[in-house]
Design a protein around this motif. Structure first.
Motif, PDB file in Angstrom:
ATOM      1  N   LEU A   1       0.834  -1.251  -0.065  1.00  0.00           N
ATOM      2  CA  LEU A   1      -0.151   0.152   0.001  1.00  0.00           C
ATOM      3  C   LEU A   1       0.877   1.157   0.052  1.00  0.00           C
ATOM      4  N   LYS A   2       0.387   2.379  -0.548  1.00  0.00           N
ATOM      5  CA  LYS A   2      -1.128   2.272  -0.898  1.00  0.00           C
ATOM      6  C   LYS A   2      -1.012   2.213  -2.699  1.00  0.00           C
ATOM      7  N   GLY A   3       0.054   2.200  -3.195  1.00  0.00           N
ATOM      8  CA  GLY A   3       0.191   2.544  -4.596  1.00  0.00           C
ATOM      9  C   GLY A   3      -0.309   1.505  -5.464  1.00  0.00           C
ATOM     10  N   SER A   4      -0.334   0.025  -4.864  1.00  0.00           N
ATOM     11  CA  SER A   4      -0.799  -1.096  -5.482  1.00  0.00           C
ATOM     12  C   SER A   4      -2.124  -1.519  -5.672  1.00  0.00           C
ATOM     13  N   PHE A   5      -3.071  -0.481  -4.840  1.00  0.00           N
ATOM     14  CA  PHE A   5      -4.298  -1.110  -4.600  1.00  0.00           C
ATOM     15  C   PHE A   5      -5.278  -1.043  -5.680  1.00  0.00           C
ATOM     16  N   ILE A   6      -5.152  -0.353  -6.815  1.00  0.00           N
ATOM     17  CA  ILE A   6      -5.951  -0.280  -8.247  1.00  0.00           C
ATOM     18  C   ILE A   6      -5.186  -1.765  -8.859  1.00  0.00           C
ATOM     19  N   PHE A   7      -4.139  -1.766  -9.033  1.00  0.00           N
ATOM     20  CA  PHE A   7      -3.365  -2.917  -9.994  1.00  0.00           C
ATOM     21  C   PHE A   7      -3.744  -4.317  -9.445  1.00  0.00           C
ATOM     22  N   ILE A   8      -3.576  -4.388  -8.059  1.00  0.00           N
ATOM     23  CA  ILE A   8      -3.767  -5.597  -7.321  1.00  0.00           C
ATOM     24  C   ILE A   8      -5.212  -6.062  -7.565  1.00  0.00           C
ATOM     25  N   ALA A   9      -6.051  -5.180  -7.503  1.00  0.00           N
ATOM     26  CA  ALA A   9      -7.505  -5.416  -7.625  1.00  0.00           C
ATOM     27  C   ALA A   9      -7.821  -5.865  -9.108  1.00  0.00           C
ATOM     28  N   ASP A  10      -7.439  -5.073  -9.900  1.00  0.00           N
ATOM     29  CA  ASP A  10      -7.855  -5.580 -11.403  1.00  0.00           C
ATOM     30  C   ASP A  10      -6.708  -6.972 -11.555  1.00  0.00           C
ATOM     31  N   LEU A  11      -5.805  -7.050 -11.111  1.00  0.00           N
ATOM     32  CA  LEU A  11      -5.301  -8.252 -11.510  1.00  0.00           C
ATOM     33  C   LEU A  11      -5.756  -9.443 -10.857  1.00  0.00           C
ATOM     34  N   MET A  12      -6.065  -9.573  -9.951  1.00  0.00           N
ATOM     35  CA  MET A  12      -6.812 -10.593  -8.882  1.00  0.00           C
ATOM     36  C   MET A  12      -8.023 -10.990  -9.704  1.00  0.00           C
ATOM     37  N   ARG A  13      -8.697 -10.175 -10.344  1.00  0.00           N
ATOM     38  CA  ARG A  13     -10.121 -10.312 -11.045  1.00  0.00           C
ATOM     39  C   ARG A  13      -9.646 -11.346 -12.186  1.00  0.00           C
ATOM     40  N   HIS A  14      -8.428 -11.437 -12.756  1.00  0.00           N
ATOM     41  CA  HIS A  14      -8.396 -12.012 -13.952  1.00  0.00           C
ATOM     42  C   HIS A  14      -7.337 -13.226 -13.403  1.00  0.00           C
ATOM     43  N   VAL A  15      -6.976 -13.561 -12.235  1.00  0.00           N
ATOM     44  CA  VAL A  15      -6.267 -14.724 -11.935  1.00  0.00           C
ATOM     45  C   VAL A  15      -7.226 -15.925 -11.676  1.00  0.00           C
ATOM     46  N   GLU A  16      -6.999 -17.019 -12.383  1.00  0.00           N
ATOM     47  CA  GLU A  16      -8.048 -17.983 -12.192  1.00  0.00           C
ATOM     48  C   GLU A  16      -7.502 -19.360 -11.355  1.00  0.00           C
ATOM     49  N   LEU A  17      -7.265 -18.936 -10.204  1.00  0.00           N
ATOM     50  CA  LEU A  17      -6.886 -19.752  -9.102  1.00  0.00           C
ATOM     51  C   LEU A  17      -7.318 -19.501  -7.516  1.00  0.00           C
ATOM     52  N   ASN A  18      -7.438 -20.422  -6.850  1.00  0.00           N
ATOM     53  CA  ASN A  18      -8.074 -20.189  -5.502  1.00  0.00           C
ATOM     54  C   ASN A  18      -6.652 -19.513  -4.673  1.00  0.00           C
ATOM     55  N   CYS A  19      -7.181 -18.170  -4.290  1.00  0.00           N
ATOM     56  CA  CYS A  19      -5.922 -17.379  -3.908  1.00  0.00           C
ATOM     57  C   CYS A  19      -6.440 -16.570  -2.789  1.00  0.00           C
ATOM     58  N   SER A  20      -5.640 -15.634  -1.954  1.00  0.00           N
ATOM     59  CA  SER A  20      -6.182 -14.895  -1.131  1.00  0.00           C
ATOM     60  C   SER A  20      -5.397 -13.539  -1.278  1.00  0.00           C
ATOM     61  N   VAL A  21      -5.667 -12.544  -0.553  1.00  0.00           N
ATOM     62  CA  VAL A  21      -5.057 -11.491  -0.559  1.00  0.00           C
ATOM     63  C   VAL A  21      -4.817 -10.786   0.790  1.00  0.00           C
ATOM     64  N   ASP A  22      -3.669 -10.109   0.975  1.00  0.00           N
ATOM     65  CA  ASP A  22      -3.303  -9.489   2.225  1.00  0.00           C
ATOM     66  C   ASP A  22      -2.510  -8.091   1.886  1.00  0.00           C
ATOM     67  N   PHE A  23      -2.228  -7.159   2.809  1.00  0.00           N
ATOM     68  CA  PHE A  23      -1.630  -6.125   2.522  1.00  0.00           C
ATOM     69  C   PHE A  23      -0.491  -5.569   3.421  1.00  0.00           C
ATOM     70  N   MET A  24       0.382  -4.934   2.926  1.00  0.00           N
ATOM     71  CA  MET A  24       1.419  -4.173   3.947  1.00  0.00           C
ATOM     72  C   MET A  24       1.436  -2.824   3.418  1.00  0.00           C
ATOM     73  N   ALA A  25       1.820  -2.301   4.439  1.00  0.00           N
ATOM     74  CA  ALA A  25       1.994  -0.746   4.160  1.00  0.00           C
ATOM     75  C   ALA A  25       3.294  -0.317   4.916  1.00  0.00           C
ATOM     76  N   VAL A  26       4.116   0.374   3.970  1.00  0.00           N
ATOM     77  CA  VAL A  26       5.514   0.707   4.469  1.00  0.00           C
ATOM     78  C   VAL A  26       5.477   2.355   4.198  1.00  0.00           C
ATOM     79  N   SER A  27       6.580   2.956   4.915  1.00  0.00           N
ATOM     80  CA  SER A  27       7.049   4.106   4.539  1.00  0.00           C
ATOM     81  C   SER A  27       8.748   4.147   4.710  1.00  0.00           C
ATOM     82  N   SER A  28       9.248   4.934   3.827  1.00  0.00           N
ATOM     83  CA  SER A  28      10.672   5.049   3.796  1.00  0.00           C
ATOM     84  C   SER A  28      11.182   5.801   5.003  1.00  0.00           C
ATOM     85  N   TYR A  29      12.339   5.410   5.714  1.00  0.00           N
ATOM     86  CA  TYR A  29      12.929   6.079   6.906  1.00  0.00           C
ATOM     87  C   TYR A  29      13.649   7.161   6.212  1.00  0.00           C
TER      88      TYR A  29
END
Ligand code: IMP
Ligand code: MG
Length: 181
Positions: free
Chosen positions: A44-72
């Protein structure tokens, strides 16, 4: 929207090009992980749209999780340490983890996260990035799936921001330097 458009120098990838790209990567993942149940981990946050679109086209049983990071502080430090603002909500031991990033720039974020997640003993870690700016690489990170290689320009849209703005643009564009100079 009109004001946002005025800040864009040129459109790099249209909505249609992005969707074609997402479908191609989803197809590769579906093939490569056949018979497995991978966990997609969005950075997060930058990948939220890409991962949502990507997963909709993956034909596998799968799950989703998120990490949020900021650089020091200064990103040019050689350690590349990042602050974990949100960690995974489930254990990934023995799981096939697919990290999903919006853009790979210096590579410091993904290099740090990969090492961090390795300690959780997943079965495998794969890296997907929509955009790759290889010219600026500092850490030795090799993505397994890349949408597009791009030149060294600052881009926004489709999840990518400048000062938290422009994430909602449906395409990816180069930001006018006058916006951030
Ligand atoms: P790095 O690979 O550790 O340098 O960091 C990648 C992160 O920097 C991405 O997840 C983005 O948040 C940010 N970033 C790098 N280049 C751009 C860009 O052109 N536009 C928007 N964000 C960027
Ligand atoms: Mg980011």
């Amino acid at each position: 929207m009109a004001a946002m458009k005025n800040d864009i120098e040129s459109v790099l990838f249209s909505e249609e090009q992005l969707q074609d790209c997402v479908k191609r990567i989803a197809g590769e993942i579906t093939r490569d992980f056949a018979g497995k149940e991978p966990v997609f981990v969005g950075v997060l946050k930058g990948s939220f749209i890409f991962i949502a679109d990507l997963m909709r086209h993956v034909e596998l049983n799968c799950s989703v999780d998120f990490m949020a990071v900021s650089s020091y502080g200064n990103k040019s430090t050689s350690t590349g340490a990042v602050k974990i603002n949100k960690d995974l909500s489930a254990d990934v031991e023995g799981k096939h983890v697919i990290m999903v990033e919006d853009i790979l720039d210096s590579g410091l974020t993904l290099s740090y996260l990969t090492k961090y997640l390795q300690q959780r003993k997943p079965a495998s870690i794969s890296l997907v990035t929509l955009l790759d700016k290889p010219a600026r690489r500092k850490a030795d990170v090799k993505p397994d799936y890349v949408g597009f290689e791009i030149p060294d320009a600052f881009v926004v849209g489709y999840g990518l921001d400048f000062a938290e703005k422009y994430r909602n643009l449906p395409y990816i564009g180069i930001l006018k330097p006058s916006v951030y100079e």
